[in-house]
Design an enzyme around this catalytic site. Structure first.
Site, mmCIF file in Angstrom:
data_model
loop_
_atom_site.group_PDB
_atom_site.id
_atom_site.type_symbol
_atom_site.label_atom_id
_atom_site.label_comp_id
_atom_site.label_asym_id
_atom_site.label_seq_id
_atom_site.Cartn_x
_atom_site.Cartn_y
_atom_site.Cartn_z
ATOM 1 N N CYS A 1 0.831 -1.210 0.000
ATOM 2 C CA CYS A 1 0.000 0.000 0.000
ATOM 3 C C CYS A 1 0.864 1.258 0.000
ATOM 4 C CB CYS A 1 -0.918 -0.039 1.220
ATOM 5 S SG CYS A 1 -1.803 1.482 1.555
ATOM 6 N N CYS B 1 -0.051 3.929 2.582
ATOM 7 C CA CYS B 1 0.336 3.467 3.923
ATOM 8 C C CYS B 1 1.797 3.832 4.194
ATOM 9 C CB CYS B 1 0.161 1.958 4.050
ATOM 10 S SG CYS B 1 -1.528 1.370 3.829
#
Length: 106
Positions: free
Chosen positions: A31, A34
């Site tokens: 991600c 993230c």
């Protein structure tokens, strides 16, 4: 205090039974957003030490807790107080916005 990693096995003790509010960052290695917010969360963890504990849970390595909570998108940050989820924020944001949101919820 740096961010800590929690697992399905440690979630109850580290988050639900904590005397201090806990912000859980649900993330995954693949991600991009993230990874973008990770340094900001580290800094916020230091700046708000004693007021809130910031922990990270890798949803790929720990599937039980995210599925029980209903995590559908990441990064998802959920603030717990006294073992209960009280606020959540979905998606990446600049450090200033993350910190302001977190402080407003504490």
């Amino acid at each position: 205090m740096a961010t800590l990693n929690v697992t399905d096995a440690s979630f109850s003790a580290d988050v639900l039974e904590s005397d201090t509010p806990v912000l859980v960052d649900f993330w995954a290695d693949w991600c991009g957003p993230c990874k973008m917010i990770a340094p900001a969360l580290e800094e916020i963890s230091e700046e708000l030490a004693g007021k809130v504990k910031i922990v990270k849970m890798d949803i790929m390595e720990n599937t039980d807790t995210p599925s029980q909570i209903g995590v559908q998108s990441i990064p998802l940050m959920v603030l717990y107080k006294n073992g209960e989820p009280v606020a959540q924020k979905l998606g990446a944001a600049p450090k200033s916005q993350l910190k302001a949101w977190l402080e407003s919820e504490l």
